[in-house]
Design an enzyme around this catalytic site. Structure first.
Site, PDB file in Angstrom:
ATOM      1  N   ARG A 293       0.861  -1.185   0.000  1.00  0.00           N
ATOM      2  CA  ARG A 293       0.000   0.000   0.000  1.00  0.00           C
ATOM      3  C   ARG A 293       0.895   1.232   0.000  1.00  0.00           C
ATOM      4  O   ARG A 293       2.022   1.185   0.536  1.00  0.00           O
ATOM      5  CB  ARG A 293      -0.881   0.035   1.254  1.00  0.00           C
ATOM      6  CG  ARG A 293      -2.029  -0.924   1.246  1.00  0.00           C
ATOM      7  CD  ARG A 293      -3.143  -0.475   0.290  1.00  0.00           C
ATOM      8  NE  ARG A 293      -4.277  -1.380   0.312  1.00  0.00           N
ATOM      9  CZ  ARG A 293      -4.514  -2.354  -0.579  1.00  0.00           C
ATOM     10  NH1 ARG A 293      -3.670  -2.559  -1.562  1.00  0.00           N
ATOM     11  NH2 ARG A 293      -5.589  -3.115  -0.489  1.00  0.00           N
TER      12      ARG A 293
ATOM     13  N   HIS B 187      -1.854   1.421  -9.448  1.00  0.00           N
ATOM     14  CA  HIS B 187      -2.461   0.364  -8.614  1.00  0.00           C
ATOM     15  C   HIS B 187      -3.104  -0.733  -9.489  1.00  0.00           C
ATOM     16  O   HIS B 187      -4.308  -0.980  -9.409  1.00  0.00           O
ATOM     17  CB  HIS B 187      -3.501   0.981  -7.658  1.00  0.00           C
ATOM     18  CG  HIS B 187      -3.766   0.106  -6.460  1.00  0.00           C
ATOM     19  ND1 HIS B 187      -4.042   0.595  -5.208  1.00  0.00           N
ATOM     20  CD2 HIS B 187      -3.797  -1.243  -6.320  1.00  0.00           C
ATOM     21  CE1 HIS B 187      -4.234  -0.390  -4.368  1.00  0.00           C
ATOM     22  NE2 HIS B 187      -4.088  -1.529  -5.018  1.00  0.00           N
TER      23      HIS B 187
HETATM   24  P1  NDP Z   1      -1.620 -11.567   4.277  1.00  0.00           P
HETATM   25  O1  NDP Z   1      -2.516 -11.050   5.329  1.00  0.00           O
HETATM   26  O2  NDP Z   1      -1.865 -12.929   3.718  1.00  0.00           O
HETATM   27  O3  NDP Z   1      -0.107 -11.558   4.797  1.00  0.00           O
HETATM   28  C1  NDP Z   1       0.477 -10.462   5.381  1.00  0.00           C
HETATM   29  C2  NDP Z   1       1.940 -10.756   5.682  1.00  0.00           C
HETATM   30  O4  NDP Z   1       2.547  -9.575   6.232  1.00  0.00           O
HETATM   31  C3  NDP Z   1       2.107 -11.862   6.717  1.00  0.00           C
HETATM   32  O5  NDP Z   1       3.240 -12.630   6.421  1.00  0.00           O
HETATM   33  C4  NDP Z   1       2.319 -11.072   8.007  1.00  0.00           C
HETATM   34  O6  NDP Z   1       3.054 -11.758   9.020  1.00  0.00           O
HETATM   35  C5  NDP Z   1       3.128  -9.904   7.494  1.00  0.00           C
HETATM   36  N1  NDP Z   1       3.041  -8.775   8.426  1.00  0.00           N
HETATM   37  C6  NDP Z   1       1.934  -8.112   8.835  1.00  0.00           C
HETATM   38  N2  NDP Z   1       2.256  -7.164   9.734  1.00  0.00           N
HETATM   39  C7  NDP Z   1       3.601  -7.234   9.892  1.00  0.00           C
HETATM   40  C8  NDP Z   1       4.543  -6.545  10.697  1.00  0.00           C
HETATM   41  N3  NDP Z   1       4.154  -5.578  11.533  1.00  0.00           N
HETATM   42  N4  NDP Z   1       5.836  -6.902  10.609  1.00  0.00           N
HETATM   43  C9  NDP Z   1       6.239  -7.901   9.791  1.00  0.00           C
HETATM   44  N5  NDP Z   1       5.400  -8.594   8.999  1.00  0.00           N
HETATM   45  C10 NDP Z   1       4.093  -8.270   9.054  1.00  0.00           C
HETATM   46  O7  NDP Z   1      -1.617 -10.477   3.129  1.00  0.00           O
HETATM   47  P2  NDP Z   1      -1.545 -10.721   1.560  1.00  0.00           P
HETATM   48  O8  NDP Z   1      -0.259 -11.392   1.231  1.00  0.00           O
HETATM   49  O9  NDP Z   1      -2.786 -11.335   1.083  1.00  0.00           O
HETATM   50  O10 NDP Z   1      -1.547  -9.222   1.013  1.00  0.00           O
HETATM   51  C11 NDP Z   1      -0.586  -8.271   1.465  1.00  0.00           C
HETATM   52  C12 NDP Z   1      -1.000  -6.892   1.027  1.00  0.00           C
HETATM   53  O11 NDP Z   1      -0.762  -6.702  -0.360  1.00  0.00           O
HETATM   54  C13 NDP Z   1      -2.484  -6.562   1.164  1.00  0.00           C
HETATM   55  O12 NDP Z   1      -2.814  -6.233   2.493  1.00  0.00           O
HETATM   56  C14 NDP Z   1      -2.639  -5.390   0.243  1.00  0.00           C
HETATM   57  O13 NDP Z   1      -2.361  -4.208   0.954  1.00  0.00           O
HETATM   58  C15 NDP Z   1      -1.547  -5.602  -0.803  1.00  0.00           C
HETATM   59  N6  NDP Z   1      -2.129  -5.927  -2.124  1.00  0.00           N
HETATM   60  C16 NDP Z   1      -1.810  -5.133  -3.200  1.00  0.00           C
HETATM   61  C17 NDP Z   1      -2.303  -5.407  -4.445  1.00  0.00           C
HETATM   62  C18 NDP Z   1      -1.950  -4.569  -5.628  1.00  0.00           C
HETATM   63  O14 NDP Z   1      -2.605  -4.685  -6.682  1.00  0.00           O
HETATM   64  N7  NDP Z   1      -0.930  -3.735  -5.549  1.00  0.00           N
HETATM   65  C19 NDP Z   1      -3.205  -6.565  -4.668  1.00  0.00           C
HETATM   66  C20 NDP Z   1      -3.449  -7.343  -3.501  1.00  0.00           C
HETATM   67  C21 NDP Z   1      -2.927  -7.025  -2.277  1.00  0.00           C
HETATM   68  P3  NDP Z   1       2.497 -13.156   9.637  1.00  0.00           P
HETATM   69  O15 NDP Z   1       2.741 -14.171   8.556  1.00  0.00           O
HETATM   70  O16 NDP Z   1       3.338 -13.370  10.825  1.00  0.00           O
HETATM   71  O17 NDP Z   1       1.049 -12.942   9.916  1.00  0.00           O
END
Ligand code: NDP
Length: 312
Positions: free
Chosen positions: A228, A276
């Protein structure tokens, strides 16, 4: 039991008529409504949304589930009156992850395989094989190892690139060096030639890439942000690129979307910006929404719900 669809991307990423048609094929007696034609709010038990005006969801007295039309639910949390007890789920299918992985590969390999250099040589009609870096001469740091990050990291590792993955809790993924927690971030940034951000936007990850963290990066690192816009402090990024701390960046997401016409990122020679579009199609959500509706009706557990405490 009615289902209301609310999309600010109707006609762009989301075609509500396709959703209506396919949802009705899956659930013939479905009472499907499309914002702003809400009808009787008491009948609405499920909302499919990528946005909601503040206070609107709270005004639905029988709401039982919000199904987000994408992966990153941060938009919904902008509503201070978001009903606390209604579960929020998100799309989980691989379609979005496949699209984002293609995007990351495209922009990472463009650099790793010197495409801009060869475009330039072709324009000058020069045949000049130039040594690229070997795979083992670069490291890719993937911030976030969820649905997206795991896909991206695994594909990069599959094509021979050394990958470090970083998450909140420690993961185990074949072929990836996994690190976790705030204390490991400096290590990941300090070793990565490419930093790929696929984090969700939460209070803990807002501006995670800013002047202080850019200062921890390996000199000349290249950033690809598909998470994001709020993950990156725009003006700190420009400063880091201008000073040579970073060699450049590709941003699919920006703090302000659409990026304002006068924003310096538009004309920056070492920053690529796309509007995006890393993932464009969210059709996986149709079958998932139908299944969630059925589960709701049967009183079953809804999968992939967001943990409100951590914000994703
Ligand atoms: P998930 O919820 O599946 O995974 C999030 C990951 O980030 C997990 O590994 C989580 O850790 C890690 N994480 C969260 N908070 C922290 C932190 N504070 N420190 C370290 N690691 C952290 O998300 P997705 O993979 O499905 O999607 C990720 C993001 O990608 C979405 O939220 C969205 O914002 C963005 N996105 C962008 C798109 C685009 O077109 N540009 C399309 C789709 C998504 P843990 O494994 O320990 O929970």
């Amino acid at each position: 039991m009615a289902m209301l669809m609310m999309s600010k991307y109707a006609g762009r990423y989301v075609d509500p008529e396709t959703w209506r048609r396919e949802l009705l094929e899956a659930i013939p007696d479905l009472d499907f409504r499309l914002w702003p034609e809400v009808g009787d709010p008491e009948a609405i038990e499920m909302v499919l949304a990528d946005f909601a005006p503040p206070g609107f969801l709270r005004s639905l007295p029988n709401l039982k589930l919000v199904s987000y039309l994408g992966y990153g639910v941060d938009n919904l949390f902008k509503d201070p009156e978001l009903p606390a007890k209604v579960p929020i789920t998100r799309i989980s299918g691989a379609g979005i992850a496949d699209q984002v992985a293609q995007y990351v590969l495209l922009y990472l390999l463009r650099r790793h395989r010197l495409l801009d250099h060869y475009d330039n040589l072709q324009r000058r009609r020069r045949w000049d094989p130039t040594r690229p870096k070997r795979n083992n001469e670069v490291v890719v740091g993937v911030l976030g190892l969820g649905t997206l990050g795991t896909k991206v990291a695994s594909i990069l590792a599959e094509i021979g690139l050394p990958v470090i993955g970083w998450s909140r809790t420690l993961k185990r993924i074949d072929g990836i060096e996994c690190l976790a927690g705030e204390e490991a971030l400096a290590d990941v940034l300090g070793r990565s030639d490419y930093i790929v951000c696929v984090l969700p936007l939460t209070p803990a990850t807002h501006h995670i890439l800013k002047r202080e963290t850019f200062a921890l990066c390996k000199r000349g690192a290249y950033l690809i942000n598909v998470g994001r816009g709020g993950h990156v402090a725009d003006f700190d990024l420009i400063e880091a690129v201008d000073s040579g701390l970073l060699s450049g960046a590709t941003l699919d997401v920006c703090e302000l979307e659409p990026l304002p016409e006068g924003h310096p990122i538009w004309g920056h020679p070492r920053i690529t910006v796309t509007p995006h579009v890393a993932a464009f199609f969210v059709d996986d959500g149709i079958a998932e929404a139908a299944e969630n509706y059925r589960r709701l009706k049967r009183g079953e557990q809804i999968p992939h719900t967001v943990d409100r405490a951590v914000g994703y």
